[in-house]
Design a protein around this motif. Structure first.
Motif, PDB file in Angstrom:
ATOM      1  N   ARG A 364       0.844  -1.346  -0.014  1.00  0.00           N
ATOM      2  CA  ARG A 364       0.185  -0.140  -0.170  1.00  0.00           C
ATOM      3  C   ARG A 364       0.629   0.738   0.385  1.00  0.00           C
ATOM      4  O   ARG A 364       0.191   1.722  -0.374  1.00  0.00           O
ATOM      5  CB  ARG A 364      -0.856   0.097   1.216  1.00  0.00           C
ATOM      6  CG  ARG A 364      -1.636  -0.899   1.500  1.00  0.00           C
ATOM      7  CD  ARG A 364      -3.406  -0.843   2.244  1.00  0.00           C
ATOM      8  NE  ARG A 364      -2.312  -0.334   3.302  1.00  0.00           N
ATOM      9  CZ  ARG A 364      -2.727  -0.533   4.936  1.00  0.00           C
ATOM     10  NH1 ARG A 364      -3.843  -1.309   5.272  1.00  0.00           N
ATOM     11  NH2 ARG A 364      -2.082   0.156   5.777  1.00  0.00           N
ATOM     12  N   ASP A 365       2.146   1.456   0.315  1.00  0.00           N
ATOM     13  CA  ASP A 365       3.041   2.692   0.308  1.00  0.00           C
ATOM     14  C   ASP A 365       3.412   3.002  -1.293  1.00  0.00           C
ATOM     15  O   ASP A 365       3.943   2.183  -1.743  1.00  0.00           O
ATOM     16  CB  ASP A 365       3.714   1.974   1.206  1.00  0.00           C
ATOM     17  CG  ASP A 365       5.062   2.764   1.326  1.00  0.00           C
ATOM     18  OD1 ASP A 365       4.684   4.207   0.730  1.00  0.00           O
ATOM     19  OD2 ASP A 365       5.877   3.002   2.121  1.00  0.00           O
ATOM     20  N   ILE A 366       3.496   4.098  -1.730  1.00  0.00           N
ATOM     21  CA  ILE A 366       2.945   4.542  -2.905  1.00  0.00           C
ATOM     22  C   ILE A 366       4.638   4.426  -3.057  1.00  0.00           C
ATOM     23  O   ILE A 366       5.239   4.558  -4.500  1.00  0.00           O
ATOM     24  CB  ILE A 366       2.659   5.411  -2.898  1.00  0.00           C
ATOM     25  CG1 ILE A 366       2.464   7.712  -1.938  1.00  0.00           C
ATOM     26  CG2 ILE A 366       0.744   4.888  -3.336  1.00  0.00           C
ATOM     27  CD1 ILE A 366       2.128   8.112  -2.791  1.00  0.00           C
ATOM     28  N   GLU A 367       5.719   4.519  -2.443  1.00  0.00           N
ATOM     29  CA  GLU A 367       6.853   4.984  -2.557  1.00  0.00           C
ATOM     30  C   GLU A 367       7.512   3.649  -2.726  1.00  0.00           C
ATOM     31  O   GLU A 367       8.980   3.710  -3.021  1.00  0.00           O
ATOM     32  CB  GLU A 367       7.425   5.744  -0.748  1.00  0.00           C
ATOM     33  CG  GLU A 367       6.966   7.028  -0.476  1.00  0.00           C
ATOM     34  CD  GLU A 367       7.880   7.494  -1.337  1.00  0.00           C
ATOM     35  OE1 GLU A 367       8.698   7.388  -2.593  1.00  0.00           O
ATOM     36  OE2 GLU A 367       8.267   8.955  -0.497  1.00  0.00           O
ATOM     37  N   GLN A 368       6.531   2.951  -2.615  1.00  0.00           N
ATOM     38  CA  GLN A 368       7.238   0.999  -3.416  1.00  0.00           C
ATOM     39  C   GLN A 368       6.806   0.966  -4.289  1.00  0.00           C
ATOM     40  O   GLN A 368       7.286  -0.303  -4.842  1.00  0.00           O
ATOM     41  CB  GLN A 368       7.199   0.201  -1.591  1.00  0.00           C
ATOM     42  CG  GLN A 368       7.857   0.388  -0.766  1.00  0.00           C
ATOM     43  CD  GLN A 368       7.642  -1.021   0.293  1.00  0.00           C
ATOM     44  OE1 GLN A 368       7.637  -1.997   0.200  1.00  0.00           O
ATOM     45  NE2 GLN A 368       7.458  -0.066   1.657  1.00  0.00           N
ATOM     46  N   LEU A 369       5.844   1.524  -4.719  1.00  0.00           N
ATOM     47  CA  LEU A 369       5.064   1.031  -6.358  1.00  0.00           C
ATOM     48  C   LEU A 369       6.132   1.698  -7.211  1.00  0.00           C
ATOM     49  O   LEU A 369       6.745   1.688  -7.034  1.00  0.00           O
ATOM     50  CB  LEU A 369       3.694   0.962  -6.384  1.00  0.00           C
ATOM     51  CG  LEU A 369       2.424   0.782  -4.754  1.00  0.00           C
ATOM     52  CD1 LEU A 369       0.786   1.541  -4.969  1.00  0.00           C
ATOM     53  CD2 LEU A 369       2.901  -1.052  -5.022  1.00  0.00           C
ATOM     54  N   GLY A 370       5.195   1.079  -8.717  1.00  0.00           N
ATOM     55  CA  GLY A 370       5.458   1.967  -9.403  1.00  0.00           C
ATOM     56  C   GLY A 370       6.049   1.263 -10.875  1.00  0.00           C
ATOM     57  O   GLY A 370       5.868  -0.015 -10.414  1.00  0.00           O
TER      58      GLY A 370
END
Length: 668
Positions: A364-370
C-alpha cells in the motif's frame, strides 16, 4: 414493484449473513454470498429508483421495537435517493468482492458481516422514528466495526477499531440527546410527531450542535474525522469503499433529515457554522491526503475533503432557505446531493483500484510501487478515470457538482447578513484551494503508483486482477463519464428530494439545447458536458492521428536520457515525498508543524545524505490526547468505587434515583 420490496431485500441480506456462517470456508461460499448481496442490492436500488421516478412515498409500521411505538419505516423522495446511493455502492462492492473475496485472508470474518452492514445502512435510511433510527444506526456502526476488526491480528488494526468504536458511540450518544430534545416531554418519537412540533430557538440550536457532532463524526467532519484514516486502511478494500463511499453518505442523510426536515425553519447563523466547518474540512482533508504515503490512507483523507465540499453545499442551502431564497437553496442542495452520488461512484472506484494494487503486489506504500501501468493496464486506466473525476476535471462527474457549488457561492451577495457575505467568499476560496490541491494530490497518487519503474521486486511480479474486480471498476469508470457528460438527467432525477427539503427546484435541464445544464439563467452561467467530451475526444484523436500517421517518418526511437548515469537505480526516481515537498513547505509549518532535518556529508565523505521530515497531527495532540489523559486520570481516581460496601452502593443508587427524579420534575 411492491413498495415493501426494500424491507424484503433487507430480510434477504440478513438471511445471506446466516448462510455465510453456515457455509464457512466452503469454496462456493464467496461467489454465492456476494452474488446474493449483488442481487439484493440491485433490486433494492431499482425499487428506490422507481420511488423517486414516481414521486410517491411509502410507509409501514412493524410490531417490533418498543411495544407502544413499533418500528416505523418510510420511503420518501429523500430516503429513496439515498437508498439508491447506498445500493449502488453496495452492488459495486458486492461485484468486486466476488473476485477480491477469493484472495481474502480471513473470509469467515468478513462474509457474515458484509451483508448485514448493507442491511443496516438500508434500514437507517428507511427508519421513520427516532428509536428505529438510533437502533439501526448503532447496528450499522457495530457491523462496520466488526469488518474493521477482520484482520485483528495486526495491532494497528485493533487500535483503529477501538478508536472507531469510541467515535461511533460518541456520535450515537449525541444523536440520542438530539432526538430526546426534539421529542420533548411528551415523547413523540415518530418523525411525523417531531415534524409537527416546533422546538424553541434555544433547543433548536442545541439540537443542531448535537447533530453536527453525531452525524459529523460518522461523516468525517474536522475535527471529528480521526477514526476515518485509521479504519479505512484497516478494513478490507471493498469494505473501505463502502465505509468511505456509502456509510459517510448515510451520515449526511441523517444530518439532512434532522436539520432540513425535522427541525423546522433554520436560523441564518446555522449556515455560518456549517459552511465554516465544511470549508475547514475540505482544505485540511486534502492537505492531509497530500502528505500520506499509504494509498488507502490517502483516499481516506480525500473522503474528508469531499465530505467538506458536501457540507459547504448544505450550509449554503441553509443560508438561502433562512432568507426565503428557495430557488438558490435548491441550487445549493442539488450541488450537495449530486456530489453525494458522484463521490460514491469515484471513491468506490479508487478504493477498488487500491485493493487491486494491494492484491497484486501486497503493498500500500506508494513509495514502493511504480510501473504498474504496464502490468495492470485496466486497473491503471480506471484508477486514472477516478483520479481525474475526484480532481474535478471535465468532462467527468466530479467537475459538475463542484461547479454547481461555485455557482451557489456566487449568489451570496444577495444574502443580507454581513457575516455570511464575508464568510461565504472566504469558504469559496478554501473550496478553490481544495480543488487545486486535489488535482496535485491525485497526480501524485497516480503518477508515483502507476508510472515510472518498479520500486520493489513485488511490483515487477504483479499482474492484472480477476474479471469480477475489473468489471466493477469498468462499470464505475463508465458511470463517472456518464454522470459528467449527461448531468442534466441526474439533476432532474433529484428534483423531488430537493423540493421536499427546500420547497423549490432547479429549472428542468433535459429541455435545454445540446443537453446543457443551466443552474439559474442562460445569461448567467451554463455548462455542456457533452460538447466538452466531444471536443476532448476529437482534439485528442486528431493529435494522435497527426503524430502517428503524418510525423512518424520524423521520429526515431532511442534510449531515454539518463543524465550521464546509465542503469540508475529505481530509487532515484521522483518520489511521493519529493512531489509533496513544495506544498509541505508552504502549508506544513502552520498545519502540521513540519520540521525537516538534513544531514549532508562533506565533499569526499561516502556516507549518504539524509533528509528526515517530522509531521505532527495537531488535532490529535491538542484535542484527543488531553481527553484520553483526562479519562485515564479520572478512571484511576474512580477505581476506588469498585471496593465500596453494600451500604455505600445502595446510597449511591438512592442519590442517583433522586437526581433523575429532580431532572424529570424540572423538565416537565
Amino acid at each position: 414493484m411492491p413498495p415493501a420490496v426494500g424491507l424484503g431485500c433487507v430480510a434477504v441480506l440478513m438471511g445471506v449473513a446466516v448462510l455465510a456462517v453456515i457455509l464457512g470456508r466452503s469454496r462456493a461460499s464467496t461467489g454465492l454470498v456476494y452474488g446474493l448481496c449483488l442481487i439484493a442490492s440491485v433490486v433494492a436500488g431499482a425499487n428506490a429508483f422507481l420511488r423517486v421516478a414516481a414521486e410517491e412515498a411509502w410507509a409501514t409500521t412493524l410490531p417490533l421495537a418498543l411495544p407502544w411505538l413499533g418500528a416505523h419505516f418510510r420511503i420518501d423522495a429523500l430516503s429513496a435517493f439515498f437508498l439508491l446511493v447506498v445500493n449502488l455502492g453496495g452492488a459495486a462492492a458486492s461485484l468486486y468482492s466476488m473476485g477480491y473475496g477469493r484472495h481474502e485472508s480471513a473470509p469467515q470474518r468478513v462474509m457474515p458481516f458484509f451483508p448485514v452492514f448493507l442491511a443496516g445502512m438500508n434500514l437507517v435510511v428507511m427508519a421513520d422514528d427516532a428509536f428505529t433510527f438510533l437502533l439501526t444506526w448503532e447496528f450499522m456502526s457495530l457491523t462496520s466495526w466488526a469488518l474493521v476488526m477482520a484482520h485483528h491480528h495486526e495491532p494497528e488494526n485493533r487500535r483503529a477499531a477501538t478508536i472507531y468504536l469510541l467515535m461511533a458511540s460518541f456520535g450515537t450518544l449525541c444523536l440520542l440527546l438530539a432526538f430526546g430534545l426534539l421529542a420533548g416531554p411528551d415523547g413523540g418519537y415518530s418523525f411525523a410527531a417531531i415534524r409537527a412540533g416546533q422546538p424553541a430557538p434555544g433547543v433548536a440550536a442545541l439540537v443542531l450542535i448535537l447533530v453536527l457532532l453525531g452525524a459529523g463524526s460518522k461523516a468525517g467532519l474536522v475535527p471529528l474525522h480521526v477514526w476515518l484514516p485509521l479504519a479505512h486502511p484497516a478494513a478490507p478494500s471493498p469494505v473501505s469503499a463502502l465505509m468511505s463511499g456509502v456509510m459517510t453518505k448515510v451520515a449526511i442523510y441523517g444530518f439532512l433529515r434532522i436539520v432540513l426536515d425535522l427541525l423546522g425553519a433554520p436560523a441564518w447563523w446555522w449556515s455560518l457554522l456549517v459552511i465554516t466547518l465544511g470549508g475547514i474540512t475540505a482544505a485540511l482533508g486534502v492537505l492531509y491526503a497530500l502528505m500520506q504515503q499509504d494509498l488507502k490512507r490517502l483516499l481516506a483523507y480525500s473522503t474528508v475533503e469531499n465530505v467538506g465540499i458536501i457540507f459547504i453545499g448544505i450550509g449554503l442551502a441553509l443560508a438561502f432557505r433562512a432568507n426565503a431564497m428557495n430557488w438558490a437553496a435548491a441550487l445549493a442542495l442539488t450541488a450537495a446531493l449530486l456530489h453525494v452520488l458522484n463521490h460514491t461512484i469515484f471513491k468506490s472506484l479508487l478504493f477498488f483500484g487500491a485493493g487491486s494494487v494491494l492484491s497484486a503486489t501486497g503493498l500500500r506504500d506508494i513509495e514502493q510501487l511504480g510501473g504498474l501501468i504496464h502490468r495492470m493496464p485496466v486497473t491503471s486506466f480506471t484508477f486514472l478515470v477516478g483520479s481525474a473525476a475526484i480532481a474535478a476535471l471535465p468532462p467527468l462527474n466530479g467537475f459538475v457538482s463542484e461547479w454547481l457549488t461555485f455557482q451557489a457561492i456566487l449568489l451570496s451577495p444577495e444574502i443580507p447578513q454581513w457575516g455570511l457575505k464575508l464568510a461565504i467568499p472566504a469558504v469559496g476560496g478554501l473550496l478553490a484551494l481544495a480543488a487545486t490541491l486535489a488535482g496535485a494530490c491525485f497526480v501524485r497518487a497516480f503518477g508515483i503508483t502507476f508510472l515510472g519503474r518498479p520500486r520493489s521486486p513485488a511490483v515487477g511480479a504483479a499482474h492484472e486482477v480477476d474479471r469480477f474486480s475489473l468489471a466493477a471498476m469498468i462499470l464505475l469508470a463508465a458511470l463517472c463519464l456518464f454522470a459528467g457528460v449527461l448531468p442534466g438527467l441526474l439533476i432532474d432525477f433529484m428534483r423531488p428530494a430537493v423540493l421536499l427539503l427546500t420547497g423549490d427546484v432547479m429549472p428542468h435541464q433535459l429541455g435545454r439545447e445540446w443537453l446543457s445544464i443551466v443552474p439559474i439563467a442562460e445569461s448567467r452561467s451554463s455548462y455542456n458536458g457533452l460538447l466538452v467530451f466531444v471536443f476532448i475526444a476529437l482534439s485528442t484523436s486528431v493529435t494522435v492521428l497527426g503524430i502517428h500517421r503524418l510525423a512518424s517518418h520524423a521520429l526515431r526511437r532511442g534510449p531515454a536520457w539518463d543524465c550521464g548515469f546509465p542503469s540508475a537505480s529505481p530509487v532515484t526516481q521522483y518520489s511521493a515525498s519529493s512531489f509533496a515537498q513544495p506544498i509541505r513547505r508552504v502549508f506544513g509549518a502552520l498545519v502540521f508543524r513540519a520540521r525537516e532535518r538534513v544531514e549532508m556529508p562533506a565533499p569526499g565523505d561516502l556516507r549518504p545524505a539524509r533528509l528526515q521530515v517530522r509531521l505532527r497531527d495537531l488535532i490529535w495532540e491538542l484535542l484527543y490526547a488531553p481527553v484520553a489523559d483526562a479519562i485515564w486520570w479520572a478512571a484511576d481516581r474512580l477505581n476506588r468505587l469498585q471496593f465500596l460496601t453494600i451500604r455505600r452502593y445502595l446510597s449511591l443508587v438512592f442519590l442517583a434515583l433522586i437526581s433523575l427524579l429532580l431532572v424529570v420534575a424540572i423538565w416537565t
